[in-house]
Design an enzyme around this catalytic site. Structure first.
Site, short mmCIF file in Angstrom:
data_model
loop_
_atom_site.label_atom_id
_atom_site.label_comp_id
_atom_site.label_asym_id
_atom_site.label_seq_id
_atom_site.Cartn_x
_atom_site.Cartn_y
_atom_site.Cartn_z
N ASP A 192 40.48 41.42 46.67
CA ASP A 192 40.74 41.76 45.26
C ASP A 192 39.42 41.97 44.53
O ASP A 192 39.41 42.31 43.34
CB ASP A 192 41.65 40.74 44.58
CG ASP A 192 41.08 39.33 44.56
OD1 ASP A 192 40.01 39.10 45.17
OD2 ASP A 192 41.73 38.45 43.94
N LYS A 226 45.74 36.59 52.25
CA LYS A 226 44.77 35.58 51.82
C LYS A 226 45.13 35.09 50.43
O LYS A 226 45.52 35.88 49.57
CB LYS A 226 43.35 36.16 51.84
CG LYS A 226 42.28 35.15 51.40
CD LYS A 226 40.88 35.56 51.83
CE LYS A 226 40.17 36.52 50.91
NZ LYS A 226 40.03 36.05 49.50
N GLU A 273 43.92 31.98 47.33
CA GLU A 273 42.84 31.10 46.88
C GLU A 273 43.39 29.78 46.35
O GLU A 273 44.28 29.80 45.49
CB GLU A 273 42.05 31.77 45.74
CG GLU A 273 41.37 33.06 46.15
CD GLU A 273 40.60 33.71 44.99
OE1 GLU A 273 40.53 33.13 43.89
OE2 GLU A 273 40.07 34.81 45.20
N GLU A 286 33.55 30.24 50.22
CA GLU A 286 32.64 31.08 49.42
C GLU A 286 31.72 30.21 48.57
O GLU A 286 32.19 29.32 47.84
CB GLU A 286 33.49 32.01 48.52
CG GLU A 286 32.64 32.91 47.63
CD GLU A 286 33.41 34.06 46.98
OE1 GLU A 286 34.60 34.25 47.31
OE2 GLU A 286 32.81 34.75 46.15
O1 KIV Z 1 37.90 39.66 47.30
C1 KIV Z 1 37.02 39.54 48.17
O2 KIV Z 1 36.31 40.47 48.51
C2 KIV Z 1 36.86 38.24 48.77
C3 KIV Z 1 35.63 38.01 49.60
C4 KIV Z 1 34.43 37.95 48.76
C5 KIV Z 1 35.75 36.81 50.46
O3 KIV Z 1 37.67 37.38 48.60
#
Ligand code: KIV
Length: 263
Positions: A45, A112, A114, A181
């Site tokens: 994102d 993914k 968070e 991160e």
């Molecule tokens: O959105 C993204 O590009 C990410 C990476 C920085 C891990 O989550």
């Protein structure tokens, strides 16, 4: 390169072989990255910042992610494709199921999300229903306003222990991969050692099982280049060369170097 699966990445972790991850947002870059042998593509994102010109990932919508995931999927055949569930699309397990379904149907192979232990139930439900999950801890950009900026996370004993506990909890719930991160090197190494799933670092030092970079950062195209990145285009002179050099530097352990890390 043979088609990369979660089993490939698990075997690489077991054999202590590192793998490279790059973000991709369209079919052309996906093709280039695959040709360069990049094992995993992430439709991050971060496209909110680098493609759409927002100043955070908060405005990114599910429609944005579906559009770019489908494009990357059309350009890719062998790299494993992860896509981000954007802001507030997985606030409940039910929302996560519905929106992960749409991402998977657009071509994602892993979703993914968070956050820490509050996602345990969501990760378990997704995993039980056959949706591969990549968790993301440390600096979680969707929470930038709560975190008070883009800062290193997990500093100090208590915060470090909490991150380790969150990581163990999400892995036990069924997460297949973990992104860390902006985390101090020692903490990221400890988490990678204690988890059986592959850990992908960005600004997390050389001790993780893999590295990820935002492709526009490693090509020097982003207006503000984070400390943990390296301009591989300046070193090689071509996009293909930059991607190949990045993959090689990750696999042979020369990237990240101490100047890209937080102690
Ligand atoms: O959105 C993204 O590009 C990410 C990476 C920085 C891990 O989550």
């Amino acid at each position: 390169m043979k088609a990369i699966t979660l089993a490939t990445l698990q075997a690489m972790k077991a054999n202590r072989e590192k793998f490279a991850v790059l973000t991709a947002y369209d079919a052309s870059f996906a093709q280039q990255a695959e040709k360069a042998g990049i094992e995993v593509l992430l439709v991050g994102d971060s496209l909110g910042n680098v493609i759409l010109g927002h100043n955070s990932t908060v405005p990114v919508s599910l429609a944005d992610m579906l559009h770019h995931t489908a494009a990357v999927s059309r350009g890719n055949s062998k790299s494993l494709l992860i896509a981000d569930l954007p802001y507030m699309t997985y606030a409940t397990p039910e929302q996560a199921m519905e929106n992960a379904t749409r991402l998977m149907q657009s071509g994602a192979q892993v979703v993914k999300l968070e956050g820490g232990a509050w996602l345990e139930d969501t990760v378990r439900k997704l995993a039980e229903r056959g949706v591969p999950v990549c968790a993301h801890l440390g600096l979680t950009p969707q929470s930038v306003h709560k975190l008070g900026g883009y800062k290193v996370q997990g500093k100090g004993e208590e915060a470090g222990q909490k991150m380790l506990d969150d990581a163990l909890c999400l892995a036990a719930a069924g997460a297949d991969l973990l992104v860390l991160e902006c985390v101090p090197t020692a903490l990221a190494s400890k988490i990678s050692d204690q988890l059986s799933i592959p850990v992908i670092g960005i600004g997390a030092g050389p001790g993780t099982d893999a590295q990820v970079l935002v492709v526009y950062d490693m090509l020097g195209l982003s207006p503000r280049v984070p400390r943990f990145t390296r301009n591989f285009l300046a070193e090689t002179g071509s996009i293909q060369g930059a991607m190949e050099a990045y993959g090689e530097a990750v696999r042979n352990g020369t990237f990240p170097a101490p100047e890209h890390c937080f102690q």
